[in-house]
Motif scaffolding. Structure first.
Motif, short mmCIF file in Angstrom:
data_model
loop_
_atom_site.label_atom_id
_atom_site.label_comp_id
_atom_site.label_asym_id
_atom_site.label_seq_id
_atom_site.Cartn_x
_atom_site.Cartn_y
_atom_site.Cartn_z
N SER A 15 34.77 38.96 39.91
CA SER A 15 36.11 39.61 40.21
C SER A 15 36.79 38.40 40.85
CB SER A 15 35.89 40.50 41.35
OG SER A 15 37.03 41.12 41.72
N ALA A 16 38.02 38.27 40.56
CA ALA A 16 39.01 37.42 40.87
C ALA A 16 40.52 37.71 40.82
CB ALA A 16 39.05 36.08 39.71
N LEU A 17 41.03 37.12 41.74
CA LEU A 17 42.64 37.47 42.02
C LEU A 17 43.34 37.17 40.47
CD1 LEU A 17 43.24 35.30 45.37
CD2 LEU A 17 43.26 37.87 44.89
N PRO A 18 44.45 38.04 40.18
CA PRO A 18 44.82 37.98 38.93
C PRO A 18 45.56 36.56 38.79
CG PRO A 18 45.47 39.96 39.65
CD PRO A 18 44.70 39.46 41.15
N SER A 19 45.93 36.01 39.72
CA SER A 19 46.60 34.49 39.70
C SER A 19 45.81 33.71 39.23
CB SER A 19 47.30 34.18 41.00
OG SER A 19 46.53 34.11 41.85
N LEU A 20 44.37 33.59 39.77
CA LEU A 20 43.32 32.82 39.52
C LEU A 20 42.84 32.97 37.88
CD1 LEU A 20 41.69 32.70 42.91
CD2 LEU A 20 42.95 30.76 41.96
N ALA A 21 42.78 34.45 37.48
CA ALA A 21 42.39 34.79 36.30
C ALA A 21 43.18 34.16 35.26
CB ALA A 21 42.28 36.11 36.06
N PHE A 22 44.63 34.17 35.48
CA PHE A 22 45.53 33.73 34.79
C PHE A 22 45.58 32.35 34.60
CE2 PHE A 22 50.27 32.84 33.89
CZ PHE A 22 50.44 33.65 32.45
N GLY A 23 45.06 31.62 35.47
CA GLY A 23 45.56 29.97 35.48
C GLY A 23 44.13 29.48 35.56
N LEU A 24 43.63 29.02 36.58
CA LEU A 24 42.58 28.26 36.90
C LEU A 24 41.33 28.64 36.29
CD1 LEU A 24 41.08 26.00 38.57
CD2 LEU A 24 40.64 27.33 40.34
N ARG A 35 36.64 41.19 36.40
CA ARG A 35 37.63 41.97 36.81
C ARG A 35 38.87 41.32 37.63
NH1 ARG A 35 33.48 46.27 39.81
NH2 ARG A 35 35.22 46.69 40.90
N GLU A 36 40.13 41.67 37.23
CA GLU A 36 41.13 40.90 38.04
C GLU A 36 41.52 42.13 38.99
OE1 GLU A 36 44.07 39.17 35.12
OE2 GLU A 36 42.69 39.85 33.52
N GLU A 37 41.62 41.87 40.42
CA GLU A 37 41.77 42.61 41.30
C GLU A 37 42.58 41.86 42.46
OE1 GLU A 37 38.27 45.88 41.52
OE2 GLU A 37 37.64 43.62 41.63
N VAL A 47 41.36 42.54 48.57
CA VAL A 47 40.61 43.36 49.18
C VAL A 47 39.50 44.21 48.27
CG1 VAL A 47 40.59 45.61 50.10
CG2 VAL A 47 42.22 43.94 50.83
N ALA A 48 39.99 44.22 46.96
CA ALA A 48 39.10 44.69 46.17
C ALA A 48 38.23 43.76 45.70
CB ALA A 48 39.87 45.31 44.78
N VAL A 49 38.45 42.54 45.42
CA VAL A 49 37.49 41.34 45.32
C VAL A 49 36.37 41.38 46.15
CG1 VAL A 49 37.20 38.91 44.99
CG2 VAL A 49 39.34 40.06 43.85
N ILE A 50 36.70 41.44 47.52
CA ILE A 50 35.77 41.48 48.63
C ILE A 50 34.83 42.62 48.55
CG2 ILE A 50 35.40 41.60 51.05
CD1 ILE A 50 38.01 39.85 51.21
N ASP A 51 35.44 43.60 48.33
CA ASP A 51 34.65 45.04 48.14
C ASP A 51 33.63 45.07 47.06
OD1 ASP A 51 35.83 46.10 50.61
OD2 ASP A 51 37.27 47.38 49.51
N ALA A 52 34.34 44.38 45.93
CA ALA A 52 33.26 44.30 44.77
C ALA A 52 31.95 43.48 44.98
CB ALA A 52 34.12 43.72 43.41
N VAL A 53 32.12 42.42 45.66
CA VAL A 53 31.11 41.58 46.05
C VAL A 53 30.31 42.34 47.02
CG1 VAL A 53 30.35 39.31 47.26
CG2 VAL A 53 32.38 39.49 45.64
N LYS A 54 30.84 42.99 48.20
CA LYS A 54 30.04 43.68 49.19
C LYS A 54 28.95 44.70 48.77
CE LYS A 54 31.89 44.71 53.11
NZ LYS A 54 32.92 45.10 53.97
#
Length: 312
Positions: A108-117, A137-139, A142-149
């Protein structure tokens, strides 16, 4: 041996015995099958005898030179041969997963990171591991952290969290909010400030770091246009609809020809980006390979690198 097979609960059939049986059935010779299995013929005969004792039936009619399946042996062969093949296939697939050359990676990743790096990272990852399926998943963070947990994903790529006891954070670099506008735009005449944004139509992303920073630094600033995706905001800037605020990490995915970006000062304009995973989790070989690639490709931030060295 009795006329009836033993009950299933009493069986102690070993893979090696079944393998010996299939080899003997195909070759018609204990000697040839023993050589293929790299054991002596007496040892091979013991394995077949133990198998026959366990299932309670004669499998072979034997002569000094050859062996031939009994009727029961033929039925047993038809059942066992495909099962052994499936077991070998499963073993091969699992071995590939363990070696990191097959399987799937969920992140799961932040949209800005998925779009770029991450586009660049995944390009290299896929070239090295073409047999691996990636589910990303692009989220929001808070949703990234929850998906990991929850264990929905093995890895998250997002911003630093406030000491969550269930999640490990491995810092990589600092991300900055930047103003993006055409190169010759009047906004870049003189210092870049939040106050100057009052004078130009502002295009913002609906949620995320720019929204939080705007509330802290210029709470009365009202965007002219609000969009969901970075690509949309950049396209509008390119077509003269205004200026936009984006995370610098997303610029890797942006065609910056004729555009310019400068960092914004102020509160909440910087964040630390890193990898998130469950505390005490053992990462798969694929996840570890992905993290290594991410560390190689991520922007070099000497402050982050130094801080990591001091902790080690």
């Amino acid at each position: 041996m009795g006329p009836h097979a033993r009950k299933a609960g009493c069986m102690n059939i070993k893979y090696r015995q079944l393998q010996a049986f299939v080899l003997a059935a195909r070759s018609g010779s204990f000697a040839k099958a023993a050589a293929e299995l790299c054991v002596t013929q007496p040892s091979f005969s013991v394995q077949i005898r133990q198998l026959e004792d366990d299932i309670g039936i004669h499998l072979f009619e034997r002569t000094t030179r050859t062996c031939r399946l009994t009727a029961a042996g033929q039925s047993f062969y038809r059942e066992v041969a495909p099962i052994l093949k499936e077991l070998r296939d499963v073993y091969g697939r699992i071995t590939d997963v363990g070696a990191g050359v097959a399987g799937q990676l969920q992140l799961s990743a932040l949209p800005s990171l998925a779009f770029g790096l991450l586009t660049e990272v995944l390009g290299q990852f896929r070239s090295r591991y073409p047999g691996v399926r990636v589910l990303m998943r692009e989220e929001l963070n808070v949703a990234v952290i929850d998906a990991v947990k929850r264990g929905d994903v093995e890895l998250g790529v997002g911003s630093e969290l406030n000491g969550d006891p269930e999640v490990e954070f491995k810092p990589l670099f600092r991300d900055h909010l930047v103003v993006v506008a055409p190169k010759d735009h009047a906004f870049f005449d003189g210092p870049v400030t939040w106050q100057k944004l009052d004078s130009y139509p502002l295009i913002t992303l609906a949620q995320g770091s720019s929204d939080r920073a705007m509330r802290q630094n210029r709470p009365n600033l009202v965007p002219a246009i609000e969009v969901a995706y970075m690509g949309t905001a950049v396209s509008m800037v390119r077509n003269g609809l205004g200026v936009t605020i984006l995370p610098s990490s997303g610029l890797k995915g942006v065609n910056m020809v004729d555009l310019h970006a400068e960092a914004l000062p102020g509160r909440a304009c910087k964040r630390t980006i890193g990898v998130l995973f469950r505390k005490r989790a053992t990462l798969s070989p694929l996840a570890m390979a992905f993290v290594q690639l991410l560390e190689q490709i991520a922007p070099v931030d000497r402050g982050i690198r130094q801080r990591r060295t001091e902790r080690s």
